[in-house]
Scaffold this active site. Structure first.
Site, PDB file in Angstrom:
ATOM      1  N   GLU A   1     -15.587  34.054  17.987  1.00 40.06           N
ATOM      2  CA  GLU A   1     -15.157  32.848  17.277  1.00 40.06           C
ATOM      3  C   GLU A   1     -16.268  31.800  17.223  1.00 40.06           C
ATOM      4  O   GLU A   1     -16.219  30.880  16.413  1.00 40.06           O
ATOM      5  CB  GLU A   1     -13.947  32.218  17.982  1.00 40.06           C
ATOM      6  CG  GLU A   1     -12.691  33.061  17.946  1.00 40.06           C
ATOM      7  CD  GLU A   1     -11.605  32.467  18.839  1.00 40.06           C
ATOM      8  OE1 GLU A   1     -11.805  31.326  19.328  1.00 40.06           O
ATOM      9  OE2 GLU A   1     -10.588  33.145  19.050  1.00 40.06           O
TER      10      GLU A   1
ATOM     11  N   ASP B   1     -20.434  39.204  36.627  1.00 37.39           N
ATOM     12  CA  ASP B   1     -20.621  39.755  37.968  1.00 37.39           C
ATOM     13  C   ASP B   1     -19.528  40.783  38.269  1.00 37.39           C
ATOM     14  O   ASP B   1     -18.359  40.574  37.955  1.00 37.39           O
ATOM     15  CB  ASP B   1     -20.554  38.611  38.985  1.00 37.39           C
ATOM     16  CG  ASP B   1     -20.828  39.058  40.396  1.00 37.39           C
ATOM     17  OD1 ASP B   1     -21.940  39.558  40.650  1.00 37.39           O
ATOM     18  OD2 ASP B   1     -19.934  38.908  41.257  1.00 37.39           O
TER      19      ASP B   1
END
Length: 559
Positions: free
Chosen positions: A274, A225
């Protein structure tokens, strides 16, 4: 349709959603506004259990992922975009166990889950901010926000001239612990939404931890956002104009689209990479140009950015072609997919926008010509789904829902409505709970009414009324999404081959697929490019020629 799926084993779930490499480049992502989607406990407010119960419907619709608007613990001053605890579910929506079950069920159905992240500001009830107020001037916690002394003889004037997106000053003065008027704090949105100071290292540390929390929960990505708002220009300089709100998204602003945001997203990307399973970031970034938007999706930053230029384009062939070309050109150098969207929780639904004359913007208060709006909306959807890249669907648009433009003032809940300026404050019209059944106290939304009143006749637009009905808007969406999966010429890519077409008509080829969109008010005769795969209205063919009605889009497969 309302039955829960069985909880899959985690390895099965991961295998189901991980099979499609680079899935996000052509994904169709469905936005769920949780309070208005489905109510699982009958309290009149949508919740995570309600969403979970409707996941089979979304699988059958044919979408790839579900984006959930905020469901975090929040005082709800701005419908959950004021977060009090980023690691907790608000009780109105359920709890963390409900979120876990939702994610698992979605994965078992082959759906991915994207959650909203709100890093520009917190709630004024966030622990840091509450302590900053309680501890007074000089508190280390105040450095994590933008606290400043006021101007004027007694500090009675705001620190600068910035205005809130919701109207009024972007600054609020606090009462200090000793009862005296004190410092001011910055809020680009409501006063209950103080902006974080991203120059403070603790803010970055906190959000990296929040990312890992939800990634460990199994989410497949984040919609960010106000992704363009985190960094403010050094010194917080005055803007010097009284028409700031008219400039939003159209001009360079000292509080939006600062170059410093990109370092934050490069750090975030290393965390995301990751994790297995191709998790993604999607930016809500209002920028002056689509070229500036492309900066957010460079290879080491975010994966997608919303294309607001496309959303705000009128139903006009020349305008649409211009923004399509410019979007594809801007995304090509950074190797990111274009995104296309027609509606969301902040703008008038496109079935109503297109029912009105052009040029009225994305906040419209009149119903317009409902039949015309629906015809154009159906055509615009097929055009959008034919373009290269990823597409976003806002809940209920697959039912052809219009905006509810006649909500009584006393039921409105949009905070911007009560500010008297800024955004028009009529976003409630696109947030009315969607209808699932022909009848019932809330047309199948739940058993206890709905938090915003649904209009009479809502049941005629319901899933129950349209399911299996040839020619219905719901079946048009299902057919289009199924064809999009099956046709090699649709989905990912970065270019189209434009074909000659009459004025007011867009025509392009992608491999063995041709799309024609007639935005004019008249039917047109065109070559029959091949076999009609799908059309938003009835097309007649004779002697190698096709008659395409006004406001209609046609898909052909070409031998």
């Amino acid at each position: 349709m309302s039955q829960h799926s069985a909880d899959p084993a985690p390895n099965t779930a991961l295998a189901t959603v991980a099979a499609h490499r680079d899935w996000w480049r052509e994904a169709v992502i469905y936005q769920v506004y949780p309070r208005s989607f489905a109510d699982g406990n009958g309290d009149g407010m949508g919740d995570l259990e309600g969403v979970r119960s409707r996941l089979p419907y979304l699988r059958d619709l044919g979408v790839d992922a579900v984006w959930l608007s905020p469901f975090y613990a929040s005082p709800q001053a701005d419908a959950g975009y004021d977060v009090a605890d980023y690691r907790a579910v608000d009780p109105m929506f359920g709890n963390l166990l409900d979120a876990d079950a939702l994610i698992r069920d979605a994965h078992g159905l082959g759906l991915r889950i994207i959650v909203d992240l709100v890093p520009n500001h917190s709630s004024d009830q966030y622990e840091w901010f509450r302590r900053a107020l309680a501890e007074g001037p000089g508190s280390p916690l105040r450095e994590r926000y933008h606290f400043r002394p006021g101007k004027g003889e007694n500090g009675e004037l705001p620190p600068n001239d910035w205005e809130s997106v919701f109207g009024g000053p972007a600054w609020t003065r606090v009462t200090e612990p000793d009862g005296t008027p004190g410092e001011w704090y910055l809020h680009l949105f409501a006063p209950e939404q103080p902006d974080f100071n991203w120059d403070h290292p603790a803010v970055g540390d906190e959000f990296r931890s929040i990312l890992r929390f939800w990634l460990d929960m199994g989410v497949d990505g984040f919609r960010i956002d106000v992704a363009h708002g985190l960094v403010k220009a050094e010194g917080l300089p005055d803007l010097g104009t009284h028409d700031q709100l008219k400039l939003l998204g159209n001009d360079v602003m000292p509080f939006f689209d600062q170059d410093g945001v990109h370092a934050i997203y490069r750090q975030w990307r290393t965390i995301l990479d990751e994790y297995a399973g191709e998790r993604i970031f999607v930016a809500e970034a209002w920028t002056p140009t689509v070229e500036r938007t492309a900066n957010y999706v460079r290879p080491d930053e975010l994966h997608q950015a919303f294309n607001f230029q496309y959303l705000s384009t009128d139903w006009d062939a020349a305008e649409l072609r211009a923004v399509i070309e410019r979007t594809l050109e801007a995304m090509r150098p950074v190797g990111a997919p274009a995104t296309w969207v027609l509606s969301n929780h902040d703008v008038t639904r496109h079935a109503t926008r297109f029912a009105n004359p052009p040029g009225l913007g994305t906040q419209i208060r009149t119903a317009g010509d409902r039949e015309l709006g629906l015809r154009r909306a159906r055509a615009a959807t097929l055009l959008m789904l034919a373009l290269p890249g990823s597409a976003y669907i806002y809940q209920g648009e697959e039912l052809g829902l219009p905006d509810v433009v006649d909500l009584p003032d006393e039921v409105r809940q949009d905070p911007a409505y009560f500010r008297g300026a800024g955004q028009d404050g009529f976003r409630d019209g696109c947030r009315v709970p969607i209808p699932w059944t022909r009848s019932g106290s809330s047309y199948g939304f739940g058993t206890g009414g709905s938090w915003l009143p649904q209009p009479a006749g809502w049941g005629d637009l319901s899933v129950e009324a349209q399911q299996g009905v040839a020619g219905s808007t719901l079946e048009l969406y299902r057919s289009a999404l199924a064809a999009r999966r099956e046709q090699p010429g649709l989905g990912a890519g970065d270019s189209v081959e434009w074909l000659r077409a009459p004025e007011g008509v867009l025509a392009f080829r992608r491999g063995g697929f041709v799309c024609v969109a007639n935005t004019s008010g008249e039917s047109v005769a065109l070559p029959a490019y091949g076999r009609v795969l799908l059309a938003s209205a009835e097309v007649t063919e004779a002697d190698g020629e096709a008659k395409v009605p006004a406001d209609t889009t046609v898909w052909w497969t070409v031998d």
